[in-house]
Design a protein around this motif. Structure first.
Motif, PDB file in Angstrom:
ATOM      1  N   ARG A  82     -85.167 -24.347  83.949  1.00  0.00           N
ATOM      2  CA  ARG A  82     -84.267 -24.603  82.909  1.00  0.00           C
ATOM      3  C   ARG A  82     -83.013 -25.575  83.296  1.00  0.00           C
ATOM      4  O   ARG A  82     -82.502 -25.383  84.467  1.00  0.00           O
ATOM      5  CB  ARG A  82     -83.897 -23.503  82.021  1.00  0.00           C
ATOM      6  CG  ARG A  82     -85.013 -22.632  81.410  1.00  0.00           C
ATOM      7  CD  ARG A  82     -84.762 -21.652  80.602  1.00  0.00           C
ATOM      8  NE  ARG A  82     -85.986 -21.203  80.393  1.00  0.00           N
ATOM      9  CZ  ARG A  82     -86.150 -20.204  79.196  1.00  0.00           C
ATOM     10  NH1 ARG A  82     -85.330 -20.106  78.029  1.00  0.00           N
ATOM     11  NH2 ARG A  82     -87.356 -19.622  78.653  1.00  0.00           N
TER      12      ARG A  82
ATOM     13  N   ASP B 195     -88.784 -26.683  82.441  1.00  0.00           N
ATOM     14  CA  ASP B 195     -89.562 -26.196  81.377  1.00  0.00           C
ATOM     15  C   ASP B 195     -88.976 -26.253  79.949  1.00  0.00           C
ATOM     16  O   ASP B 195     -89.440 -26.387  78.670  1.00  0.00           O
ATOM     17  CB  ASP B 195     -90.148 -24.470  81.716  1.00  0.00           C
ATOM     18  CG  ASP B 195     -90.841 -24.425  82.968  1.00  0.00           C
ATOM     19  OD1 ASP B 195     -91.892 -25.188  82.996  1.00  0.00           O
ATOM     20  OD2 ASP B 195     -90.441 -24.001  83.830  1.00  0.00           O
ATOM     21  N   VAL B 196     -87.705 -25.912  80.142  1.00  0.00           N
ATOM     22  CA  VAL B 196     -86.898 -26.070  79.085  1.00  0.00           C
ATOM     23  C   VAL B 196     -85.620 -27.079  79.498  1.00  0.00           C
ATOM     24  O   VAL B 196     -84.880 -26.673  80.417  1.00  0.00           O
ATOM     25  CB  VAL B 196     -86.148 -24.895  78.442  1.00  0.00           C
ATOM     26  CG1 VAL B 196     -85.522 -25.059  77.274  1.00  0.00           C
ATOM     27  CG2 VAL B 196     -87.486 -23.721  78.313  1.00  0.00           C
TER      28      VAL B 196
ATOM     29  N   TYR C 277     -81.911 -27.767  77.801  1.00  0.00           N
ATOM     30  CA  TYR C 277     -80.889 -27.668  76.559  1.00  0.00           C
ATOM     31  C   TYR C 277     -80.116 -28.872  76.684  1.00  0.00           C
ATOM     32  O   TYR C 277     -79.310 -29.075  77.527  1.00  0.00           O
ATOM     33  CB  TYR C 277     -80.020 -26.409  76.841  1.00  0.00           C
ATOM     34  CG  TYR C 277     -81.087 -25.014  77.017  1.00  0.00           C
ATOM     35  CD1 TYR C 277     -81.513 -24.440  75.853  1.00  0.00           C
ATOM     36  CD2 TYR C 277     -81.278 -24.640  78.121  1.00  0.00           C
ATOM     37  CE1 TYR C 277     -82.132 -23.324  75.686  1.00  0.00           C
ATOM     38  CE2 TYR C 277     -82.214 -23.446  78.258  1.00  0.00           C
ATOM     39  CZ  TYR C 277     -82.575 -22.583  76.931  1.00  0.00           C
ATOM     40  OH  TYR C 277     -83.404 -21.887  77.086  1.00  0.00           O
TER      41      TYR C 277
ATOM     42  N   ARG D 109     -94.631 -30.595  84.076  1.00  0.00           N
ATOM     43  CA  ARG D 109     -94.373 -29.624  83.144  1.00  0.00           C
ATOM     44  C   ARG D 109     -94.391 -30.192  81.634  1.00  0.00           C
ATOM     45  O   ARG D 109     -94.063 -31.448  81.404  1.00  0.00           O
ATOM     46  CB  ARG D 109     -93.229 -28.925  83.244  1.00  0.00           C
ATOM     47  CG  ARG D 109     -93.432 -28.086  84.701  1.00  0.00           C
ATOM     48  CD  ARG D 109     -92.064 -27.542  85.483  1.00  0.00           C
ATOM     49  NE  ARG D 109     -92.327 -26.946  86.707  1.00  0.00           N
ATOM     50  CZ  ARG D 109     -92.162 -25.960  86.894  1.00  0.00           C
ATOM     51  NH1 ARG D 109     -91.529 -24.942  86.084  1.00  0.00           N
ATOM     52  NH2 ARG D 109     -92.584 -25.626  88.014  1.00  0.00           N
ATOM     53  N   THR D 110     -94.777 -29.230  80.497  1.00  0.00           N
ATOM     54  CA  THR D 110     -94.251 -29.819  79.280  1.00  0.00           C
ATOM     55  C   THR D 110     -92.962 -29.337  78.756  1.00  0.00           C
ATOM     56  O   THR D 110     -92.663 -28.171  78.922  1.00  0.00           O
ATOM     57  CB  THR D 110     -95.395 -29.108  78.392  1.00  0.00           C
ATOM     58  OG1 THR D 110     -96.620 -29.192  78.784  1.00  0.00           O
ATOM     59  CG2 THR D 110     -95.460 -29.984  77.088  1.00  0.00           C
ATOM     60  N   THR D 111     -92.008 -30.250  78.868  1.00  0.00           N
ATOM     61  CA  THR D 111     -90.600 -29.699  78.816  1.00  0.00           C
ATOM     62  C   THR D 111     -90.419 -29.608  77.193  1.00  0.00           C
ATOM     63  O   THR D 111     -90.484 -30.330  76.274  1.00  0.00           O
ATOM     64  CB  THR D 111     -89.690 -30.933  79.188  1.00  0.00           C
ATOM     65  OG1 THR D 111     -90.138 -31.225  80.766  1.00  0.00           O
ATOM     66  CG2 THR D 111     -88.264 -30.371  79.247  1.00  0.00           C
ATOM     67  N   ARG D 112     -89.771 -28.414  76.783  1.00  0.00           N
ATOM     68  CA  ARG D 112     -89.218 -27.985  75.664  1.00  0.00           C
ATOM     69  C   ARG D 112     -87.706 -28.531  75.641  1.00  0.00           C
ATOM     70  O   ARG D 112     -87.018 -28.063  76.286  1.00  0.00           O
ATOM     71  CB  ARG D 112     -89.433 -26.625  75.143  1.00  0.00           C
ATOM     72  CG  ARG D 112     -88.759 -26.208  74.050  1.00  0.00           C
ATOM     73  CD  ARG D 112     -89.360 -24.629  73.488  1.00  0.00           C
ATOM     74  NE  ARG D 112     -88.813 -23.736  74.478  1.00  0.00           N
ATOM     75  CZ  ARG D 112     -87.768 -22.909  74.171  1.00  0.00           C
ATOM     76  NH1 ARG D 112     -86.962 -23.251  73.247  1.00  0.00           N
ATOM     77  NH2 ARG D 112     -87.123 -21.873  75.102  1.00  0.00           N
ATOM     78  N   ILE D 113     -87.320 -29.379  74.461  1.00  0.00           N
ATOM     79  CA  ILE D 113     -86.162 -29.841  74.476  1.00  0.00           C
ATOM     80  C   ILE D 113     -85.367 -29.416  73.306  1.00  0.00           C
ATOM     81  O   ILE D 113     -85.864 -29.477  72.222  1.00  0.00           O
ATOM     82  CB  ILE D 113     -86.019 -31.490  74.503  1.00  0.00           C
ATOM     83  CG1 ILE D 113     -87.019 -32.091  75.782  1.00  0.00           C
ATOM     84  CG2 ILE D 113     -84.744 -31.986  74.229  1.00  0.00           C
ATOM     85  CD1 ILE D 113     -86.905 -33.528  75.860  1.00  0.00           C
ATOM     86  N   VAL D 114     -84.464 -28.550  73.688  1.00  0.00           N
ATOM     87  CA  VAL D 114     -83.488 -27.816  72.701  1.00  0.00           C
ATOM     88  C   VAL D 114     -82.426 -28.642  72.402  1.00  0.00           C
ATOM     89  O   VAL D 114     -81.464 -28.805  73.233  1.00  0.00           O
ATOM     90  CB  VAL D 114     -83.150 -26.567  73.143  1.00  0.00           C
ATOM     91  CG1 VAL D 114     -82.506 -25.719  72.111  1.00  0.00           C
ATOM     92  CG2 VAL D 114     -84.650 -25.694  73.603  1.00  0.00           C
TER      93      VAL D 114
ATOM     94  N   GLU E 165     -79.731 -17.416  74.599  1.00  0.00           N
ATOM     95  CA  GLU E 165     -81.072 -17.766  75.098  1.00  0.00           C
ATOM     96  C   GLU E 165     -81.274 -17.518  76.809  1.00  0.00           C
ATOM     97  O   GLU E 165     -82.144 -17.130  77.138  1.00  0.00           O
ATOM     98  CB  GLU E 165     -81.851 -19.020  74.569  1.00  0.00           C
ATOM     99  CG  GLU E 165     -83.306 -19.085  74.775  1.00  0.00           C
ATOM    100  CD  GLU E 165     -83.826 -20.303  73.957  1.00  0.00           C
ATOM    101  OE1 GLU E 165     -83.655 -20.719  72.983  1.00  0.00           O
ATOM    102  OE2 GLU E 165     -84.691 -21.094  74.545  1.00  0.00           O
TER     103      GLU E 165
END
Ligand SMILES: Cc1cc2nc3c(=O)[nH]c(=O)nc-3n(C[C@H](O)[C@H](O)[C@H](O)COP(=O)(O)OP(=O)(O)OC[C@H]3O[C@@H](n4cnc5c(N)ncnc54)[C@H](O)[C@@H]3O)c2cc1C
Lengths: 328, 266
Positions: free
Chosen positions: A293, A309-310, A312, B242-247, B258
């Motif tokens: 992250r 993966d994430v 922010y 990777r499939t990046t989740r963008i927050v 989180e």
């Protein structure tokens, strides 16, 4: 199948590190006779723990208890000769990594390091600093293999009577080992066993939205997370290089924290990058970080492009203030 | 007391380049390998800066840069490197690929060092990077050292201090972000450098001119090196895009919550 010699350096109590137990398991996975070669430390104690894995040969003595090329190379060479092994395996500790290429040369063999997987068909390692992965085999013997941790699960076996054969080795090293020191401010921030790698990038030292840099606060927030989360502290090259250029920097960081192309490639289940852009020469050092992250102000930074993966998209100062509170 | 410092340094693709493996007649290679911009191997470059610094502080010392690489590419890299520190070049013409055999490279380098006219082997410090950015194995330098009969070897070196008695105090990287401190009675010794402590020296056209007097002849007489490779079963790029989740547009406190939950594994 060739005889396999597994080289290990037990500690003064005879304990074998996890990476050593993994090397034993990897050797058994190949199916040949396994011989254990111990150098230094408490051989009798170690033989009680791992004697069930195979015949145990040991080079003992004060000179061999220290991590030093001349003595380790002489001991390993004698163990290879006594075991008549065709394959020699060892965990990729700094100690074995220092000496085994030289021993391979002495024995007329070949060596491959940073092995991440091993099977009877061949071994796997990375080239170009974790950019290209290859599997291969060799005909030349003895074949020396330095195994990365995680290449096999740890060997388990019942304790036994601790029988071992002593191998006599003469050595007259010209080097004296004085001890081990920690760089920087003394606090140990590199923790190979930690669950989390916390990476700090150069953004922590840059001007923030109020137009000023807040390096001191950045240092407190970073160390706060490292302490409360028990994390290992990694850094980008740009951040550790700043110290060389006389800018205000974080005193607890040194090049030993640097992750990437010209830094380390640590292994942790989780990694959190903060104020780090996620450029390729940095991210190659994340090859063995599973969950990744990142916190960055820039939605288009490198992490957004399939490297984390994430991501922010947020101000790391604000997020880490709160995270410090939550983890405290 | 003065040293003959032989710095073994290869060349590698600039780390900002995208690399793609292809299979060539001699085994695996990089796509467009000869077209990729190259740099002196980064850790070996640190070794070169440290060698130069040491040679300046110990009068009478001399630095040799020993390099096995395709000579046209080596020449390009040396156009800038030669402006940084003074050295005498010993060049071997051969592949700089990471897929070549480390033992063959070691054999060629050791032979080239042995053939340096006037080299004092008793005062030899064999320097290099502790790992290359190509094969990244950390094996070649130790084998060169063994071939030259040097039994005091150090890897992951970050500092070297020469004592009044000629002893060498050396800091090597060990586990847990620490350094092992050793004192070696003196040369000969092998030092595989990590980052060291010196910044990249600024370019000096004067040093460049001085180096070029030996660089060009050394490149011209660079002998071809016999370097092979073993059999590869597969060579590939990692598949892990990777499939990046963008927050985005989420308050910092929520992001922190989180992340805290993720760190705690819940
Ligand atoms: C030969 C060579 C070898 C190299 N080896 C390495 C290596 O081993 N390791 C390595 O790391 N690099 C290496 N690099 C350098 C690499 O290319 C990058 O330059 C470097 O990683 C950039 O560091 P950074 O992301 O910390 O800094 P920057 O690129 O300056 O990025 C700073 C980031 O911080 C963010 N930021 C600023 N303030 C905030 C805030 N308040 N909240 C959130 N985000 C914020 C910005 O958006 C930016 O993305 C190498 C380069 C070369 C040429």
């Amino acid at each position: 199948m060739e005889t396999i010699l597994v080289l290990l350096h037990p500690d003064a109590e005879g304990a074998i590190a996890k990476a050593g137990l993994e090397a034993i398991a990897a050797a058994h996975g190949l199916g040949g006779e396994v011989i254990i070669g111990l150098v230094g430390g408490n051989a009798a104690g170690a033989a009680k723990v791992i004697g069930g894995a195979g015949r145990v040969l040991a080079v003992e003595g004060d000179a061999f208890s220290q991590s030093r090329y001349a003595t380790d190379a002489a001991a390993a060479q004698a163990l290879v000769a006594a075991s008549k092994a065709g394959i020699v395996m060892a965990p990729a500790t700094s100690r074995w990594s220092r000496c085994l290429a030289g021993v391979a040369q002495r024995c007329g063999g070949r060596i491959d390091s940073h092995i991440t997987a091993i099977a009877p068909e061949g071994v796997t390692r990375w080239y170009y600093r974790q950019r290209i992965e290859a599997t291969f085999t060799r005909a030349e013997l003895p074949w020396f293999l330095l195994l990365e941790s995680g290449a096999a699960s740890a060997w388990q076996g019942a304790p036994c009577d601790g029988t071992f054969e002593r191998i006599a080795v003469e050595a007259a090293p010209r080097t004296e080992v004085k001890g081990v020191v920690s760089p920087g401010a003394g606090e140990q921030t590199v923790k190979p066993e930690a669950e989390l790698l916390f990476v700090a990038g150069a953004g922590w030292t840059k001007k923030q939205k109020d137009g000023a840099a807040h390096v001191e606060r950045a240092g407190e927030l970073i160390l706060g997370i490292v302490r409360t989360a028990g994390a290992s502290l990694g850094s980008s090259k740009s951040l550790v290089d700043l110290s060389g250029e006389g800018q205000a920097v974080l005193p607890f960081l040194s090049h030993l924290n640097q992750v990437g192309q010209t830094g380390s490639t640590p292994r942790h289940p989780k990694g959190l990058a903060t104020c780090c852009h996620g450029e390729e020469p940095h991210v190659v050092g994340w090859r063995f970080i599973q969950d990744r992250r990142a916190v960055n102000l820039d939605a288009n930074c490198g992490w957004a492009r399939g490297k984390a993966d994430v991501l922010y998209v947020a101000d790391a100062f604000e997020v880490m203030e709160e995270l410090n509170r939550l983890l405290a | 007391m003065s040293y003959h410092i032989a710095v073994c340094a290869g060349i590698v693709p600039d780390p900002l380049q995208t690399l793609e493996p292809v299979s060539g007649p001699q085994g695996p290679a990089l796509k467009n390998e000869m077209m990729l911009p190259a740099v002196l191997d980064p850790w070996a470059a640190h070794a070169l800066y440290e060698a130069s610094h040491l040679a300046k502080n110990v009068p009478g010392s001399k630095v040799y840069l020993v390099s096995l690489a395709p000579k046209a590419k080596l020449q390009q890299v040396l156009m800038t490197m030669a402006q940084k520190v003074a050295f005498e070049l010993v060049a071997l013409d051969g592949p700089s690929s990471g897929f070549t055999e480390s033992a063959d490279v070691a054999s060629a380098l050791a032979a080239a060092i042995e053939a340096i006219p006037g080299l004092d082997r008793s005062q030899l410090l064999l320097f290099g990077g502790w790992e290359s950015a190509a094969r990244a194995a950390g094996t070649t330098l130790a084998m060169v050292g063994e071939r030259l009969g040097i039994t005091e070897q150090f890897q992951g070196v970050d500092a070297l201090k020469v004592g009044a008695d000629g002893s060498l105090e050396i800091l090597e990287r060990v586990e847990g972000g620490k350094h092992q401190v050793s004192v070696c009675a003196g040369a000969p010794a092998v030092l595989g450098w990590a980052t060291g402590s010196l910044p990249e020296p600024p370019n000096s056209p004067q040093t460049g001119m001085q180096n070029m007097r030996t660089v060009m002849p050394a490149l011209q007489k660079a002998k071809p090196a016999q370097v092979g490779a073993h059999a590869f079963l597969s060579v590939s790029l990692p598949k892990q895009q990777r499939t990046t989740r963008i927050v985005k547009d989420v308050p910092a406190a929520e992001v922190a919550r989180e992340i805290a939950a993720w760190i705690r594994g819940s």
